[in-house]
Enzyme design. Structure first.
Site, PDB file in Angstrom:
ATOM      1  CG  LEU A  31     -23.272  10.810  33.503  1.00  0.00           C
ATOM      2  CD1 LEU A  31     -23.042  10.439  34.964  1.00  0.00           C
ATOM      3  CD2 LEU A  31     -24.131  12.068  33.409  1.00  0.00           C
ATOM      4  CE  LYS A  54     -14.304   4.761  35.869  1.00  0.00           C
ATOM      5  NZ  LYS A  54     -13.501   5.649  36.708  1.00  0.00           N
ATOM      6  CG  ASP A 148      -5.379   9.104  37.820  1.00  0.00           C
ATOM      7  OD1 ASP A 148      -4.550  10.012  37.607  1.00  0.00           O
ATOM      8  OD2 ASP A 148      -6.311   8.857  37.043  1.00  0.00           O
ATOM      9  CG  ASP A 166     -12.199   6.705  39.224  1.00  0.00           C
ATOM     10  OD1 ASP A 166     -13.267   6.072  39.304  1.00  0.00           O
ATOM     11  OD2 ASP A 166     -11.885   7.383  38.245  1.00  0.00           O
TER      12      ASP A 166
END
Length: 413
Positions: A31, A54, A148, A166
């Site tokens: 992806l 991930k 982030d 995340d």
């Protein structure tokens, strides 16, 4: 995004030859990938569902402490993932020497994709911001700082609701990056960093709220702020002084909702040039020197804390962080509670006050002409509590009076 509307920007038909996953997960396609991680769409053969996997980037194999830190962050993310606006974590482990995390595959793309395409309304943007605020306030109540936040990390489901991705991963990667580069480099996404992060200081919940304000400005005005006057609400949210910012993300979004603004469709404009962003804050040479001096101490403390953690399957028995709202039917006071065990607290307060409970951040105002604002916020028994009321604030002040001075975190909005 065409026929592949994922939350991570896809690359053009990347081969899967170098992607190795446990037998349970069958890789479908890559992806997206970046300097720190690679994300693969895979099919979970055991549960017959598509998931996003991930994988930590190959370049981080050289740090033996990464798996332990990645495991700790996976556990935190899994706990938060049971929040309705946080991406759910299903599994974690290490395979072929690479730590991985398995999470929900969100088919609706990301807020960044929608910004690029344009055509969404102010009301839609405020809903996304409300979802995000609910998630990060709950995370802060659990002691987790994202560090982030950006439109690309705000993923959308089939109902166009936000799921924040995340959570906590940025912290693990930050520590590993400092260990590997030893340069004191300021990490994060340029244009979204808070001033204190740009100076190389430790990110706090207030840093997340600053970044959310940058995202909000981009969603509502089509461009990130460049240092010029942006209105009373944004002036406070983007203050260089963390203590002057809103006490919660929900309080910031609530203030935005009650600010008159155009209802036109929003489209992303040309981003501000680097010098404009520097007017908002500067990452000075002094901050970089500070980062180099403190890198060794920070990493040593991190390794000592994290190496004791075994890397493996994420337990589903971790207590969930939730948010609930308690409010009456005949006036405007609202009690919003976030944290582990928030539902029990809401239930007890609702019984004491003869009020009603709703899940999530869900303010109720019988008089729609009255603006609800934050009266006070408090912490008790590990819970984060915010009291909202209308202009009179009479009942809100009564509720705030039930907390001790030590429990009260702030007053006024």
């Amino acid at each position: 995004m065409g026929a592949d509307p994922t939350g991570w920007r896809p690359t053009a038909r990347l081969a899967l030859m170098n992607v190795r996953l446990p037998d349970r997960y069958r890789p479908i396609r890559v992806l997206g990938h970046g300097a720190t991680a690679e994300v693969v769409l895979a099919h979970d053969e055991a549960l017959d569902r598509d998931v996003a996997v991930k994988l930590l980037a190959e370049g981080f194999r050289g740090d033996p402490s990464v798996p332990a830190r990645f495991a700790r962050e996976a556990v935190l993310a899994a706990r938060l993932g049971r929040h309705p606006h946080v991406v759910t974590i299903h599994d974690a482990g290490e395979w072929d020497g690479r730590p991985f995390i398995v999470m929900d595959f969100l088919p609706g793309g990301s807020v960044d994709d929608r910004l690029a395409a344009g055509g969404f309304t102010r009301a839609q943007a405020l809903q996304w911001l409300g979802d995000t605020a609910d998630a990060i306030d709950a995370a802060h109540a659990a002691g987790v700082v994202h560090r982030d936040l950006k439109p690309a990390n705000l993923l959308l489901d089939e109902d166009d609701r936000v799921h924040v991705a995340d959570f906590g991963i940025a912290r693990a990667l930050d520590e590993a990056q400092k260990r590997l580069t030893w340069t004191g480099t300021i990490l994060g996404t340029a244009g979204y960093l808070s001033p204190e992060q740009a100076r190389g200081e430790v990110a706090t919940p207030s840093s997340d709220r600053y970044t959310l304000a940058v995202v909000a400005h981009e969603l509502l005005h089509g461009v990130r702020p460049d240092g010029r006057a942006v209105g009373r609400v944004f002036d406070r949210a983007l203050s260089a002084d963390p203590e002057r910012r809103f006490p919660t993300a929900a309080a910031f979004v609530d203030a935005l909702e009650h600010t008159a603004a155009p209802t036109a469709v929003v489209r992303r404009q040309t981003p501000p040039d680097p010098t404009a962003i520097l007017r908002r804050h500067r990452a000075t040479e002094r901050a970089r020197r500070f980062g180099r001096r403190t890198a060794a101490l920070a990493i040593a403390a991190a390794v000592a804390s994290f190496l004791a953690l075994a890397f493996g399957y994420v337990s589903a028995a971790e207590p969930a962080v939730v948010t609930c709202t308690v409010s009456p039917t005949d006036h405007d006071a609202n009690l919003v509670v976030s944290g582990v065990g928030a539902n029990d607290y809401c239930s007890n307060r609702a019984q004491d006050l003869t009020w009603r409970i709703r899940q999530g951040f869900s303010l109720r105002s019988p008089d729609l002409h009255e603006q609800l604002t934050l009266v006070c916020s408090a912490r008790t028994r590990g819970l984060r509590i915010a009291v909202y009321d209308d202009g009179g604030r009479r009942i809100g002040h009564v509720l705030c009076g039930s907390f001790t001075g030590d429990q009260l975190a702030s007053s006024g909005a």
